[in-house]
Design a protein around this motif. Structure first.
Motif, PDB file in Angstrom:
ATOM      1  N   ASN A 134       0.833  -1.213   0.000  1.00 24.14           N
ATOM      2  CA  ASN A 134       0.000   0.000   0.000  1.00 24.14           C
ATOM      3  C   ASN A 134       0.863   1.257   0.000  1.00 24.14           C
ATOM      4  OD1 ASN A 134      -2.408  -1.429   0.004  1.00 24.14           O
ATOM      5  ND2 ASN A 134      -2.630  -1.383   2.225  1.00 24.14           N
ATOM      6  N   GLU A 147       2.500   1.925  -3.368  1.00 26.48           N
ATOM      7  CA  GLU A 147       1.544   2.517  -4.309  1.00 26.48           C
ATOM      8  C   GLU A 147       1.339   4.005  -4.023  1.00 26.48           C
ATOM      9  OE1 GLU A 147      -1.946   0.133  -3.985  1.00 26.48           O
ATOM     10  OE2 GLU A 147      -1.052  -1.629  -4.948  1.00 26.48           O
ATOM     11  N   VAL A 162      -5.845   3.798   4.309  1.00 28.12           N
ATOM     12  CA  VAL A 162      -5.034   2.628   4.664  1.00 28.12           C
ATOM     13  C   VAL A 162      -5.297   2.237   6.113  1.00 28.12           C
ATOM     14  CG1 VAL A 162      -2.671   1.798   5.021  1.00 28.12           C
ATOM     15  CG2 VAL A 162      -3.240   3.101   2.958  1.00 28.12           C
TER      16      VAL A 162
END
Length: 452
Positions: free
Chosen positions: A150, A153, A193
């Motif tokens: 995550n 990205e 997140v």
């Protein structure tokens, strides 16, 4: 008449010169402000890059540790995982994001690092993984892999300009108000997140982030009355010592659940949290600009001491402090019968321009403070001194209580020592068993002191 005209011309000339100088000064200050902002932005971008790299390396170390069959290899990999977790923690601390807002992310990094450290210690004694430990490692590795992916990205989107680096403050509000035409922010992405963070396994082991400690209740607040939001608002006004424009900002539900408030603070804002149980201050932070330092360290210490006594934190003694950006942050520990209680920690930040209190952190105190039954010091000071290495000169001594990684407490002799090269160490000797308990390095410079 001629003189009057000449005087008028001179006056106009001086005024024009002054206006030109003022405009030039304004442009210079604007450039300086812009440069400072650019430097801060570059520092944040560098810290986020370090966070992503550290999490990626942590993921790789955990993956490899699953296949280690010798204590030597498993110990080396767990030590690597621990160091990468510490690096990720440091990078996260530099970012303009609150660890309270990113509680699950920060908590996972701390927990996996501590668990890896515990396994590395077991490896030193020649022990391999138990079946449960290997299962825990596999679960932690899977979570670390998702988190690292995550973050990679997000780093790519930040580099492509899809995300803008910003501060965490009011990120949720900006997310709600954003439309498709608005650029997305890193803080908003980090909150997503956080909200989608995978479940982390419960870990039962001898360490400060063990699951049995996660379930611990704040001892100081036990059996204290519940506070309504309005009652907490009155307490917040007392803590802020005024609180212009004070208003509610919601609540937080965790181990120490709080009512949260904001107020004006010079050219910035104050944020204060009051515990729902007991109505005690948990944290306070003022974000105003700090002017030129005018107070000495002793004067700042007096300001902090008076503030604590005024707000019910009595019998506190200062331990170490740090200075940065015109602010001195002082660690205070509670005392009982002259014994320092290091687990019962309060941090106070003093603005050195006017002595106002712009920061308060009391979680250690609220989690641990109570009247203890202190054991007898069966080991005398002279006997304890024999446990200090010959190469160390003892400079000072006190009795204290320190926490173990398991959460247990140890009654100790504390010796502040110095090497021949002038380096400072702190040695703790168990006052009951006489065994050396812990050694810390004391780092000191013009900004203050800290221990590692």
């Amino acid at each position: 008449m001629y003189l009057k005209k000449r005087t008028a011309v001179l006056l106009a000339t001086y005024i024009c010169a002054a206006l030109i100088a003022l405009a030039a000064w304004g442009r210079t200050e604007a450039r300086r402000a812009e440069q400072s902002e650019m430097l801060a932005q570059a520092g944040y971008e560098r810290a986020f890059g370090e966070l992503v790299t550290s999490l990626t390396d942590l993921d790789y170390a955990l993956q490899k540790s699953l296949y280690a069959t010798s204590p030597t290899v498993s110990g080396a990999l767990c030590t690597q995982a621990f160091s990468k977790a510490m690096a990720a923690q440091m990078a996260l601390g530099v970012l303009p994001f609150s660890t309270q807002e990113l509680e699950q992310t920060a908590g996972f990094i701390s927990r996996v690092g501590d668990y890896a450290f515990m396994l590395s210690r077991s490896a030193v004694s020649g022990e391999g993984y138990t079946g449960q430990q290997r299962e825990n490692l596999a679960a932690l590795s899977e979570t670390a892999g998702v988190l690292a992916q995550n973050m990679r990205e997000l780093r790519a989107e930040l580099a492509d300009g899809v995300l803008l680096l910003d501060e965490m403050q009011n990120a949720e509000q900006r997310m709600d108000e954003a439309d498709e035409s608005m650029p997305q922010t890193l803080s908003g992405a980090m909150l997503l997140v956080e909200q989608e963070f995978p479940e982390v396994p419960s870990l039962i082991y001898d360490g400060p982030f063990s699951a049995h400690l996660d379930r611990a209740e704040p001892i100081f607040l036990q059996e204290k009355a519940s506070f309504s939001e309005q009652e907490a608002l009155a307490e917040a006004r007392e803590i802020l010592e005024g609180g212009k424009g004070l208003h509610t900002a919601g609540h937080t539900d965790c181990r120490i659940s709080t009512w949260d408030f904001t107020a004006m603070c010079g050219d910035g804002e104050s944020y204060v949290s009051i515990s729902k149980q007991g109505g005690k201050p948990v944290s306070m932070l003022c974000s105003r600009s700090i002017g030129e330092a005018k107070l000495s360290d002793d004067e700042a210490l007096e300001c902090a001491q008076r503030y604590l006594e005024k707000h019910g934190f009595s019998d506190m003694r200062s331990t170490y402090h740090m200075k940065q950006g015109g602010v001195m942050t002082i660690n205070f520990a509670a005392t009982q019968e002259g014994v320092l209680l290091y687990p019962d920690l309060v941090k106070v930040s003093v603005a050195l321009d006017d002595g106002s209190i712009i920061g308060l952190e009391t979680r250690g105190y609220l989690m641990n403070h109570r009247t203890r039954t202190l054991p007898q010091a069966e080991i005398s000071v002279e006997e304890a001194k024999s446990k200090v290495a010959d190469g160390l000169e003892i400079l000072g001594h006190k009795l204290c209580v320190i926490p173990r990684e398991s959460g247990q407490e140890v009654f100790c002799h504390e010796f502040v020592c110095q090497t021949e090269r002038g380096e400072h160490y702190i040695v703790y000797v168990d006052a009951v068993s006489g065994e050396q308990e812990k050694i810390l390095i004391l780092l000191e410079d013009e900004t203050g002191a800290q221990t590692i």
